[in-house]
Write a protein that holds these residues in place. Sequence first.
Motif, PDB file in Angstrom:
ATOM      1  N   ALA A  59      44.941  66.352  15.849  1.00 10.00           N
ATOM      2  CA  ALA A  59      45.408  65.949  17.194  1.00 10.00           C
ATOM      3  C   ALA A  59      44.649  64.835  17.784  1.00 10.00           C
ATOM      4  O   ALA A  59      45.272  64.223  18.360  1.00 10.00           O
ATOM      5  CB  ALA A  59      45.625  67.285  18.136  1.00 10.00           C
ATOM      6  N   ARG A  89      45.726  61.180  18.970  1.00  8.73           N
ATOM      7  CA  ARG A  89      45.723  60.549  20.150  1.00  8.73           C
ATOM      8  C   ARG A  89      44.616  59.466  20.582  1.00  8.73           C
ATOM      9  O   ARG A  89      45.075  58.167  21.268  1.00  8.73           O
ATOM     10  CB  ARG A  89      45.191  61.785  21.147  1.00  8.73           C
ATOM     11  N   GLU A 109      46.706  56.304  19.161  1.00  8.23           N
ATOM     12  CA  GLU A 109      47.812  56.147  20.156  1.00  8.23           C
ATOM     13  C   GLU A 109      46.840  55.316  21.250  1.00  8.23           C
ATOM     14  O   GLU A 109      47.427  54.339  21.737  1.00  8.23           O
ATOM     15  CB  GLU A 109      48.343  57.219  21.016  1.00  8.23           C
TER      16      GLU A 109
END
Length: 161
Positions: A137, A141, A144
Amino acid sequence: MTPTPTPATQENWLRLDRQICFSLHAASRAFNGVYRVILKDLGLTYPQYLVMLVLWERGDLPVKKLGEHLRLDSGTLSPLIKRLEGAGLVRRERNTRDERSVQVRLTEEGAALRERALEVPRRIFASTGFDVEELGALRARLDELTTALDAAALSETPGQS
């Protein structure tokens, strides 16, 4: 919708401990410290390890493509490749069809080093204290964030629309 900042909240924005860039910088330096210890057995620096990762994954590549994968310019990448070549892990060859292009190839020794490097990710993972889902995760992130910052940088470039 994001609330409009007040002067009181804006004042806190200039605190070092509020800067995401500093948190990322500090985490990066901490990672480099752990990698330095782990990679010592392989005889690689962290940037050299990244070059080797791309070559193990992608095979022979022109310097330009290698730089694109690593987000490095040739001025930064060339000395790394030269040191890896000196260590006998890669070799550079001019492209016979385009003399301007230099191909980077793993040597037998460089390809064999991959087997010893398989232990590196496990040791890094163990150093983080995170579980697999948390690390996945976090990486997603950060990817992103990188995409958003790349887009913002492009929109801020003079002469770009």
